[in-house]
Design a protein around this motif. Structure first.
Motif, PDB file in Angstrom:
ATOM      1  N   ILE A 157       0.935  -1.180   0.062  1.00 44.42           N
ATOM      2  CA  ILE A 157      -0.054  -0.100  -0.054  1.00 44.42           C
ATOM      3  C   ILE A 157       0.850   1.192  -0.075  1.00 44.42           C
ATOM      4  N   GLY A 158       0.307   2.162  -0.729  1.00 48.16           N
ATOM      5  CA  GLY A 158       1.213   3.606  -1.015  1.00 48.16           C
ATOM      6  C   GLY A 158       0.680   4.842  -0.664  1.00 48.16           C
ATOM      7  N   GLY A 159      -0.531   4.704  -0.043  1.00 43.79           N
ATOM      8  CA  GLY A 159      -1.325   6.018   0.542  1.00 43.79           C
ATOM      9  C   GLY A 159      -2.649   5.912  -0.220  1.00 43.79           C
ATOM     10  N   SER A 160      -3.603   6.365   0.707  1.00 43.58           N
ATOM     11  CA  SER A 160      -4.979   6.824  -0.037  1.00 43.58           C
ATOM     12  C   SER A 160      -5.366   7.983  -0.206  1.00 43.58           C
ATOM     13  N   THR A 161      -6.090   8.243  -1.042  1.00 41.26           N
ATOM     14  CA  THR A 161      -6.748   9.740  -1.468  1.00 41.26           C
ATOM     15  C   THR A 161      -7.832   9.790  -0.575  1.00 41.26           C
ATOM     16  N   GLY A 162      -8.681   8.702  -0.072  1.00 37.65           N
ATOM     17  CA  GLY A 162      -9.869   8.630   0.423  1.00 37.65           C
ATOM     18  C   GLY A 162     -10.788   8.559  -0.426  1.00 37.65           C
ATOM     19  N   ASN A 163     -12.176   8.751  -0.224  1.00 36.43           N
ATOM     20  CA  ASN A 163     -13.200   8.786  -1.299  1.00 36.43           C
ATOM     21  C   ASN A 163     -12.902   9.865  -2.429  1.00 36.43           C
ATOM     22  N   HIS A 235     -13.069  24.328 -10.989  1.00 35.53           N
ATOM     23  CA  HIS A 235     -14.178  24.830 -10.518  1.00 35.53           C
ATOM     24  C   HIS A 235     -14.671  26.244 -11.270  1.00 35.53           C
ATOM     25  N   LYS A 236     -13.541  26.850 -11.901  1.00 33.00           N
ATOM     26  CA  LYS A 236     -13.747  27.917 -12.465  1.00 33.00           C
ATOM     27  C   LYS A 236     -14.600  27.699 -13.983  1.00 33.00           C
ATOM     28  N   ILE A 237     -14.308  26.583 -14.356  1.00 31.52           N
ATOM     29  CA  ILE A 237     -15.154  26.280 -15.605  1.00 31.52           C
ATOM     30  C   ILE A 237     -16.558  25.426 -15.584  1.00 31.52           C
ATOM     31  N   ALA A 238     -16.518  24.408 -14.786  1.00 26.85           N
ATOM     32  CA  ALA A 238     -17.368  23.628 -14.485  1.00 26.85           C
ATOM     33  C   ALA A 238     -17.950  23.764 -13.150  1.00 26.85           C
ATOM     34  N   PRO A 239     -19.277  24.133 -13.099  1.00 23.44           N
ATOM     35  CA  PRO A 239     -19.633  24.336 -11.637  1.00 23.44           C
ATOM     36  C   PRO A 239     -20.529  23.301 -10.803  1.00 23.44           C
ATOM     37  N   TYR A 240     -20.636  22.082 -11.656  1.00 22.67           N
ATOM     38  CA  TYR A 240     -21.341  21.009 -11.009  1.00 22.67           C
ATOM     39  C   TYR A 240     -20.382  19.868 -10.623  1.00 22.67           C
ATOM     40  N   TYR A 241     -20.356  19.725  -9.232  1.00 27.90           N
ATOM     41  CA  TYR A 241     -19.272  19.030  -8.572  1.00 27.90           C
ATOM     42  C   TYR A 241     -20.077  17.564  -8.034  1.00 27.90           C
ATOM     43  N   TYR A 242     -19.894  16.460  -8.639  1.00 30.24           N
ATOM     44  CA  TYR A 242     -20.449  15.448  -8.275  1.00 30.24           C
ATOM     45  C   TYR A 242     -19.772  14.800  -7.152  1.00 30.24           C
ATOM     46  N   THR A 243     -20.589  13.970  -6.215  1.00 30.70           N
ATOM     47  CA  THR A 243     -20.094  13.043  -5.214  1.00 30.70           C
ATOM     48  C   THR A 243     -19.754  11.603  -6.066  1.00 30.70           C
ATOM     49  N   GLY A 244     -18.899  11.187  -5.107  1.00 25.93           N
ATOM     50  CA  GLY A 244     -18.190   9.799  -5.401  1.00 25.93           C
ATOM     51  C   GLY A 244     -18.838   8.617  -5.496  1.00 25.93           C
ATOM     52  N   TRP A 245     -18.540   7.641  -6.504  1.00 26.25           N
ATOM     53  CA  TRP A 245     -19.060   6.356  -6.682  1.00 26.25           C
ATOM     54  C   TRP A 245     -18.108   5.236  -7.240  1.00 26.25           C
ATOM     55  N   HIS A 246     -16.700   5.772  -8.051  1.00 25.74           N
ATOM     56  CA  HIS A 246     -16.124   5.182  -8.748  1.00 25.74           C
ATOM     57  C   HIS A 246     -14.754   4.793  -8.021  1.00 25.74           C
ATOM     58  N   GLU A 247     -14.515   5.550  -7.329  1.00 23.61           N
ATOM     59  CA  GLU A 247     -13.306   5.336  -6.387  1.00 23.61           C
ATOM     60  C   GLU A 247     -13.205   5.467  -4.981  1.00 23.61           C
ATOM     61  N   PRO A 248     -13.972   4.847  -4.200  1.00 21.15           N
ATOM     62  CA  PRO A 248     -14.320   5.225  -2.862  1.00 21.15           C
ATOM     63  C   PRO A 248     -13.307   4.933  -1.838  1.00 21.15           C
ATOM     64  N   GLY A 249     -11.951   4.335  -2.174  1.00 16.62           N
ATOM     65  CA  GLY A 249     -10.919   4.283  -1.457  1.00 16.62           C
ATOM     66  C   GLY A 249      -9.722   4.088  -2.079  1.00 16.62           C
ATOM     67  N   THR A 250      -9.251   5.135  -2.939  1.00 15.73           N
ATOM     68  CA  THR A 250      -8.126   5.076  -3.904  1.00 15.73           C
ATOM     69  C   THR A 250      -6.979   4.775  -3.403  1.00 15.73           C
ATOM     70  N   GLU A 251      -6.194   3.807  -3.496  1.00 11.05           N
ATOM     71  CA  GLU A 251      -4.985   3.483  -2.816  1.00 11.05           C
ATOM     72  C   GLU A 251      -3.980   3.505  -3.804  1.00 11.05           C
ATOM     73  N   LEU A 252      -2.874   3.976  -3.490  1.00 14.07           N
ATOM     74  CA  LEU A 252      -1.596   4.076  -4.490  1.00 14.07           C
ATOM     75  C   LEU A 252      -0.801   2.804  -4.104  1.00 14.07           C
ATOM     76  N   GLN A 253       0.409   2.802  -4.384  1.00 14.31           N
ATOM     77  CA  GLN A 253       1.191   1.563  -4.436  1.00 14.31           C
ATOM     78  C   GLN A 253       2.539   1.876  -4.260  1.00 14.31           C
ATOM     79  N   PHE A 254       3.261   1.010  -3.616  1.00 13.39           N
ATOM     80  CA  PHE A 254       4.921   1.066  -3.677  1.00 13.39           C
ATOM     81  C   PHE A 254       5.100  -0.204  -4.412  1.00 13.39           C
ATOM     82  N   LEU A 255       6.051  -0.171  -5.384  1.00 13.26           N
ATOM     83  CA  LEU A 255       6.480  -1.501  -6.004  1.00 13.26           C
ATOM     84  C   LEU A 255       7.867  -1.726  -5.619  1.00 13.26           C
ATOM     85  N   ILE A 256       8.226  -3.142  -5.470  1.00 12.31           N
ATOM     86  CA  ILE A 256       9.557  -3.610  -5.140  1.00 12.31           C
ATOM     87  C   ILE A 256       9.960  -4.484  -6.063  1.00 12.31           C
ATOM     88  N   ASN A 257      11.179  -4.174  -6.633  1.00 11.84           N
ATOM     89  CA  ASN A 257      11.502  -5.552  -7.407  1.00 11.84           C
ATOM     90  C   ASN A 257      12.066  -6.713  -6.361  1.00 11.84           C
TER      91      ASN A 257
END
Length: 368
Positions: A157-163, A235-257
């Motif tokens: 695991i490499g760090g989550s952005t959250g929802n 937000h200066k171009i697109a005023p509609y900010y939709y709540t999430g569904w597609h990535e509820p817990g986005t986890e980055l990764q560390f890769l090791i050889n």
């Protein structure tokens, strides 16, 4: 009083004896380390550009932790996208041994191995807390090892952005018909789902997103959330900010050889993994903090932002597309089926607890 004095003397003797033992043990350990003071320099390639906030902070914290905990026996060199010039080349870099370590997102590698897709975040899946529990105690780490070991790699695991938020839209989405023909930047499995319901997903580099949205090359996009969206200016171009569904817990990764990992002394292997996990958990905390801070600023300075949630018929269509595509994956790949079932079974179990704990608490507070 005499008994107290005797107790005091006995305690002093016990502490002195213990300290002598600790000293001797420390001396033995010091003597053994004198024969194993080799310094290992590991090169890390990250998907992100130099000084990229939050994601790049995670790798810097990992470097600091690994070097400190190893007393300098581990040295980490970080090369950002600016140096190696291939943001999505991390998998191949580490697999080939050109780099020892990497920091990226597992779902970027679905074209190399479809089963890497599942270890970032899945639509309608687990939140960060739920997914962390799955990784550590629900078989997630073991399944991730099964997928990556075939490539000579280990993923941590490499760090989550959250929802993550559902994205910025120029126009309001009132029905499934509003998604048909919609040009949207949305990667991964969610992009396939959007395509299934008639949208036209695309993946555009981060540096080109604002211009693409501004010029109408795309009609909508998802990025992360307030933690990273605010600085991009969508937000200066697109005023509609939709709540999430597609990535509820986005986890980055560390890769090791794996070859490099197995060549390290056991204590340095442990330090390496510990430093990765600790910096990952710190990144999640930082993401939550930055989103809260930036959202407060966005609400204050840009009151015209409209937070929306897709209507139920839209969610129903997205869920149906999700189920269809997962069934197709499971039918075509036994390991995919194994991972999909593991995640579904764990989600069912842990969501029942989430429902009467965090969700019930939040629901009760919103009614007050």
């Amino acid at each position: 009083m005499k008994k107290l004095i005797q107790l005091f003397i006995t305690t002093i003797l016990m502490v002195t004896t213990a300290n002598a033992g600790w000293f001797n043990n420390d001396k033995k350990q010091s003597d053994s380390h004198s024969h194993n003071d080799k310094v290992y320099t590991l090169k890390l390639a990250e998907t992100w550009p130099s000084n990229f906030p939050i994601f790049g902070d995670a790798t810097k914290k990992f470097k600091k932790l690994a070097e400190a905990m190893s007393n300098g026996r581990l040295k980490i060199r970080i090369d950002s996208k600016n140096k190696h010039k291939s943001a999505l080349g991390i998998f191949d870099f580490v697999k080939s041994g050109q780099y020892d370590l990497g920091h990226s997102g597992s779902y970027y590698w679905k074209g190399k191995d479809i089963n890497t897709l599942f270890f970032t975040s899945m639509p309608f899946g687990m939140t960060t807390d739920e997914q962390h529990a799955w990784f550590e105690y629900g078989g997630g780490n073991e399944l991730m090892d099964e997928v990556y070991s075939k490539h000579g790699l280990k993923s941590v695991i490499g760090g989550s952005t959250g929802n993550q938020m559902g994205g910025w839209f120029k126009k309001e989405i009132n029905s499934v018909n509003d998604l048909k023909g919609l040009k949207m930047r949305i990667p991964g499995f969610a992009g396939e789902i959007m395509s299934e319901v008639g949208a036209k997903p695309t993946n555009i580099p981060a540096g080109e997103l604002y211009t693409a949205l501004d010029r109408g090359t795309i009609d909508a996009l998802e990025w992360v959330g307030p933690s990273l969206d605010f600085r991009m200016g969508f937000h200066k171009i697109a005023p509609y900010y939709y709540t999430g569904w597609h990535e509820p817990g986005t986890e980055l990764q560390f890769l090791i050889n794996l070859k490099k990992y197995n060549s390290l002394p056991k204590d340095l292997q442990t330090i390496l993994i510990t430093a990765m996990k600790l910096s990952a958990y710190q990144m999640y905390d930082q993401s939550e903090h930055e989103s809260a801070k930036n959202w407060a600023s966005m609400k204050k300075d840009f009151p015209n932002i409209k937070v929306k949630t897709f209507p139920k018929p839209v969610f129903d269509a997205l869920r149906a597309a999700n189920d269809k595509l997962l069934k197709k994956l499971a039918a075509n790949n036994p390991l995919s089926k194994k991972i999909i079932e593991s995640q579904a079974n764990y989600l069912k179990k842990i969501r029942a607890w989430t429902a009467i704990s965090d969700q019930a608490y939040l629901n009760s507070q919103s009614k007050q």
